[in-house]
Design an enzyme around this catalytic site. Structure first.
Site, PDB file in Angstrom:
ATOM      1  N   ASP A  31       0.881  -1.170   0.000  1.00 26.33           N
ATOM      2  CA  ASP A  31       0.000   0.000   0.000  1.00 26.33           C
ATOM      3  C   ASP A  31       0.920   1.223   0.000  1.00 26.33           C
ATOM      4  O   ASP A  31       1.472   1.581   1.036  1.00 26.33           O
ATOM      5  CB  ASP A  31      -0.885  -0.018   1.249  1.00 26.33           C
ATOM      6  CG  ASP A  31      -1.762   1.228   1.331  1.00 26.33           C
ATOM      7  OD1 ASP A  31      -2.228   1.702   0.284  1.00 26.33           O
ATOM      8  OD2 ASP A  31      -1.966   1.721   2.444  1.00 26.33           O
ATOM      9  N   GLU A  54      -0.888  -1.045  -5.020  1.00 30.47           N
ATOM     10  CA  GLU A  54      -2.090  -0.270  -5.312  1.00 30.47           C
ATOM     11  C   GLU A  54      -1.758   0.896  -6.242  1.00 30.47           C
ATOM     12  O   GLU A  54      -0.716   1.527  -6.122  1.00 30.47           O
ATOM     13  CB  GLU A  54      -2.704   0.256  -4.006  1.00 30.47           C
ATOM     14  CG  GLU A  54      -4.113   0.759  -4.191  1.00 30.47           C
ATOM     15  CD  GLU A  54      -4.846   0.992  -2.856  1.00 30.47           C
ATOM     16  OE1 GLU A  54      -4.655   0.206  -1.913  1.00 30.47           O
ATOM     17  OE2 GLU A  54      -5.588   1.974  -2.783  1.00 30.47           O
ATOM     18  N   ASP A  94      -2.678   0.440   7.178  1.00 32.48           N
ATOM     19  CA  ASP A  94      -1.811   0.298   6.002  1.00 32.48           C
ATOM     20  C   ASP A  94      -1.466  -1.171   5.752  1.00 32.48           C
ATOM     21  O   ASP A  94      -1.382  -1.606   4.608  1.00 32.48           O
ATOM     22  CB  ASP A  94      -0.523   1.107   6.194  1.00 32.48           C
ATOM     23  CG  ASP A  94      -0.809   2.522   6.678  1.00 32.48           C
ATOM     24  OD1 ASP A  94      -0.872   3.430   5.842  1.00 32.48           O
ATOM     25  OD2 ASP A  94      -1.017   2.702   7.895  1.00 32.48           O
TER      26      ASP A  94
END
Lengths: 164, 164
Positions: free
Chosen positions: B7, B68, B141
């Site tokens: 992430d 991501e 996260d």
């Protein structure tokens, strides 16, 4: 003192190594435009940018690096790609523990011409006066990299320190 | 097959290593949140992000990486910083020649819950059903990184190939 100037980009990265000797002019030691093909994947393009810059750092051993700061442009996708490439460039410099300074386009224009709204032609004229250039330069990106390195000399002369 | 989910971020990077065994659930092997202090220079923060990720890759040897995709947010300065960090993360992965796949937040939500507007609570509930988690997870996260890795398993199951 040897300074590597970088004009960051995703498709094209301008790089230039300048050296300050006792002569009034800085001397251009090396310049190039790192290009990445649209046919390659995103991560391959970033890989080329980082590894080519690392090779240049290894070969020319600059004492400091000057890199242009990013501003948002209309195309947000382009801005993100350029920012990712710029992150890779800063990372490659930091891996070699070279001090780096960032300059805005405005700071660069003022440092080179004394005028924040200087156009490309005015910039080129001044760069050619300020720097001893013995090689052929084929891209604007290389001139932009030279201008960024020159800005670092100007700031250094004014006793602005490089961060480490 | 072992997948490292990332992430991306500038202040906080979520990372999670999952392994697919014969059991119905994926197993969480490792997760962490790489944090960089505001007191450090920009290039030091990027250096920490890249070197920590390289250490994790070296230690856990993932077969693939899932990261991501970025979207613009309101704060443009933040978006550029995150993009620079994301470039460093992709570069570190590419240096180790690990195939990488990128997923949008929408793709991740659909892969985990079947619903593109799933909220955080729905995501957490599904992640805890899908993954065997034996360690304590302290940050969102890390959950986001797990979700990204899970998405890669879902796409892999659907015969979508990783780029190399």
């Amino acid at each position: 003192m040897r300074i590597l100037g970088i004009d960051p980009g995703y498709e094209r990265v301008g790089v230039a190594v300048l050296e300050k000797k006792n002569a009034p002019q800085e001397v251009l030691i090396f310049s190039d435009c790192i290009q990445t093909s649209k046919k390659l994947s995103h991560e391959k393009r970033l890989l080329i940018i980082g590894t080519k810059l690392s090779e240049i750092i290894k070969k020319y051993k600059p004492d400091a690096v000057a890199i242009e700061k990013l501003f948002f442009n209309v195309n947000q996708k382009t801005a993100l790609n350029v920012a990712e490439a710029r992150g890779v460039l800063l990372y490659s410099v930091s891996l070699d523990q070279i001090p780096v300074q960032e300059y805005t386009p405005l700071q660069i224009k003022v440092a080179i011409t004394g005028y924040g709204r200087a156009d490309k032609k005015q910039m080129l004229t001044m760069i050619e006066k300020l720097v001893e250039i013995k090689k052929e330069i084929s891209t604007d990106d290389e001139y932009d990299a030279i201008a960024c390195a020159l800005t670092a000399y100007a700031y250094k002369g004014a006793n602005k320190k490089f961060s480490t």
